[in-house]
Motif scaffolding. Structure first.
Motif, PDB file in Angstrom:
ATOM      1  N   VAL A 122     -91.643  72.744  15.245  1.00 22.56           N
ATOM      2  CA  VAL A 122     -90.465  71.886  15.385  1.00 22.56           C
ATOM      3  C   VAL A 122     -90.494  70.771  14.343  1.00 22.56           C
ATOM      4  N   VAL A 123     -91.653  70.170  14.143  1.00 23.65           N
ATOM      5  CA  VAL A 123     -91.796  69.115  13.133  1.00 23.65           C
ATOM      6  C   VAL A 123     -91.412  69.647  11.755  1.00 23.65           C
ATOM      7  N   ASP A 124     -91.896  70.832  11.405  1.00 22.10           N
ATOM      8  CA  ASP A 124     -91.573  71.412  10.099  1.00 22.10           C
ATOM      9  C   ASP A 124     -90.083  71.689   9.960  1.00 22.10           C
ATOM     10  N   ALA A 125     -89.441  72.107  11.051  1.00 23.32           N
ATOM     11  CA  ALA A 125     -88.007  72.374  10.995  1.00 23.32           C
ATOM     12  C   ALA A 125     -87.221  71.089  10.735  1.00 23.32           C
ATOM     13  N   ARG A 150    -103.221  64.585  18.984  1.00 26.88           N
ATOM     14  CA  ARG A 150    -102.152  65.239  19.747  1.00 26.88           C
ATOM     15  C   ARG A 150    -100.933  65.403  18.830  1.00 26.88           C
ATOM     16  N   SER A 151    -100.311  66.544  18.916  1.00 26.87           N
ATOM     17  CA  SER A 151     -99.170  66.828  18.036  1.00 26.87           C
ATOM     18  C   SER A 151     -97.945  65.997  18.388  1.00 26.87           C
ATOM     19  N   SER A 152     -97.943  65.345  19.528  1.00 25.44           N
ATOM     20  CA  SER A 152     -96.847  64.440  19.875  1.00 25.44           C
ATOM     21  C   SER A 152     -96.755  63.297  18.865  1.00 25.44           C
ATOM     22  N   VAL A 153     -97.888  62.945  18.220  1.00 26.77           N
ATOM     23  CA  VAL A 153     -97.887  61.920  17.168  1.00 26.77           C
ATOM     24  C   VAL A 153     -97.013  62.388  16.003  1.00 26.77           C
ATOM     25  N   PHE A 154     -97.158  63.648  15.628  1.00 31.03           N
ATOM     26  CA  PHE A 154     -96.374  64.200  14.525  1.00 31.03           C
ATOM     27  C   PHE A 154     -94.894  64.277  14.904  1.00 31.03           C
ATOM     28  N   MET A 155     -94.638  64.596  16.164  1.00 36.76           N
ATOM     29  CA  MET A 155     -93.255  64.679  16.630  1.00 36.76           C
ATOM     30  C   MET A 155     -92.578  63.318  16.578  1.00 36.76           C
ATOM     31  N   ARG A 156     -93.259  62.288  17.010  1.00 34.11           N
ATOM     32  CA  ARG A 156     -92.665  60.945  16.990  1.00 34.11           C
ATOM     33  C   ARG A 156     -92.302  60.534  15.563  1.00 34.11           C
ATOM     34  N   GLU A 157     -93.173  60.873  14.604  1.00 33.05           N
ATOM     35  CA  GLU A 157     -92.892  60.523  13.218  1.00 33.05           C
ATOM     36  C   GLU A 157     -91.698  61.320  12.682  1.00 33.05           C
ATOM     37  N   MET A 197     -89.434  64.334  24.016  1.00 32.67           N
ATOM     38  CA  MET A 197     -89.905  63.884  22.707  1.00 32.67           C
ATOM     39  C   MET A 197     -88.772  63.779  21.696  1.00 32.67           C
ATOM     40  N   LEU A 198     -87.794  64.655  21.812  1.00 32.91           N
ATOM     41  CA  LEU A 198     -86.668  64.655  20.875  1.00 32.91           C
ATOM     42  C   LEU A 198     -85.566  63.691  21.290  1.00 32.91           C
ATOM     43  N   GLY A 199     -85.610  63.225  22.532  1.00 35.63           N
ATOM     44  CA  GLY A 199     -84.524  62.400  23.047  1.00 35.63           C
ATOM     45  C   GLY A 199     -83.241  63.182  23.139  1.00 35.63           C
TER      46      GLY A 199
END
Length: 235
Positions: A122-125, A150-157, A197-199
């Motif tokens: 999802v982050v890459d997309a 945790r990959s949630s860190v990458f998602m937040r960014e 995470m995406l809101g």
């Protein structure tokens, strides 16, 4: 001799009268009317053409300026589409985390971080839709800060960058490819976690799970993969 004279007289063409200078130079009526009614001349001079060297130099400068301006100010598109793909090898004794949810299994993802194949995808997309470098460049596995993160860190960014660029999620469609375990009992928990995470509203986040029909490393339960497509819209 008489026959020759007759033939010569018979075939000698008559010379047409030459037109007078006035008739030869007079304009046809339609051109005459056009020249009177229109202030533009019938014949226009061609514009001057600069020398080839000067023209090429000017073109090069203009192109360089345009490229520089384009690189500084990317176009504000109403929509942006991004695709993400990720794959991780499964190894015994490691945790299997998908979409931020711990999935009970005897194998987990081998990775520098927590190996969450769905969140990485999802982050890459999102980064791809924004025209940014991929997750491996922004969060390299050579950086000790991301060891076990945790990959949630990458998602937040990624979400922060999306909002900073003036976009919000239009919709997301993700496909998980995993032979084992069955993900149907965990799909709603994974989707709810993604939405948080995406809101985003659950109606715009779709999640599908597929097996690989026992073909190659995915089908032999030696790896897990994910594809994601996102649509971003201008706020």
């Amino acid at each position: 001799m008489a026959a020759s004279t007759a033939t010569s007289l018979f075939f000698t063409p008559s010379t047409p009268p030459k037109p007078s200078i006035k008739t030869h130079l007079s304009l046809p009526p339609i051109l005459l009317r056009r020249s009177i009614s229109s202030p533009r001349p019938l014949l226009q001079s061609r514009p001057s053409i600069p020398p080839p060297a000067a023209s090429a130099a000017a073109s090069t400068v203009d192109s360089g300026q345009e490229a520089s301006e384009t690189s500084k100010t990317p176009p504000l598109l109403p929509f942006r589409v991004g695709h993400g793909f990720d794959l991780h090898r499964l190894e015994p004794g490691l945790p299997l985390i998908i979409g931020g949810v711990d999935i009970p299994h005897d194998r987990g993802c081998e990775a520098h971080s927590d190996g969450d194949v769905l969140l990485h995808c999802v982050v890459d997309a999102i980064l791809g839709a924004l025209g940014l470098p991929d997750i491996g460049q922004i969060f390299p596995d050579t950086d000790p800060r991301w060891r076990g993160a945790r990959s949630s860190v990458f998602m937040r960014e990624a979400v922060r960058l999306m909002h900073e660029a003036g976009y919000e999620l239009g919709n997301l469609d993700a496909t998980l490819i995993l032979q084992k375990p069955k993900l149907s009992p965990h799909k709603e928990a994974i989707r709810a976690n993604l939405c948080e995470m995406l809101g985003a509203d659950p109606s715009v986040v779709n999640l599908k799970a597929k097996t690989h029909e026992k073909v190659d490393s995915l089908g032999e339960n030696r790896s897990v993969a994910a594809h994601t497509v996102v649509l971003l819209m201008r706020k």
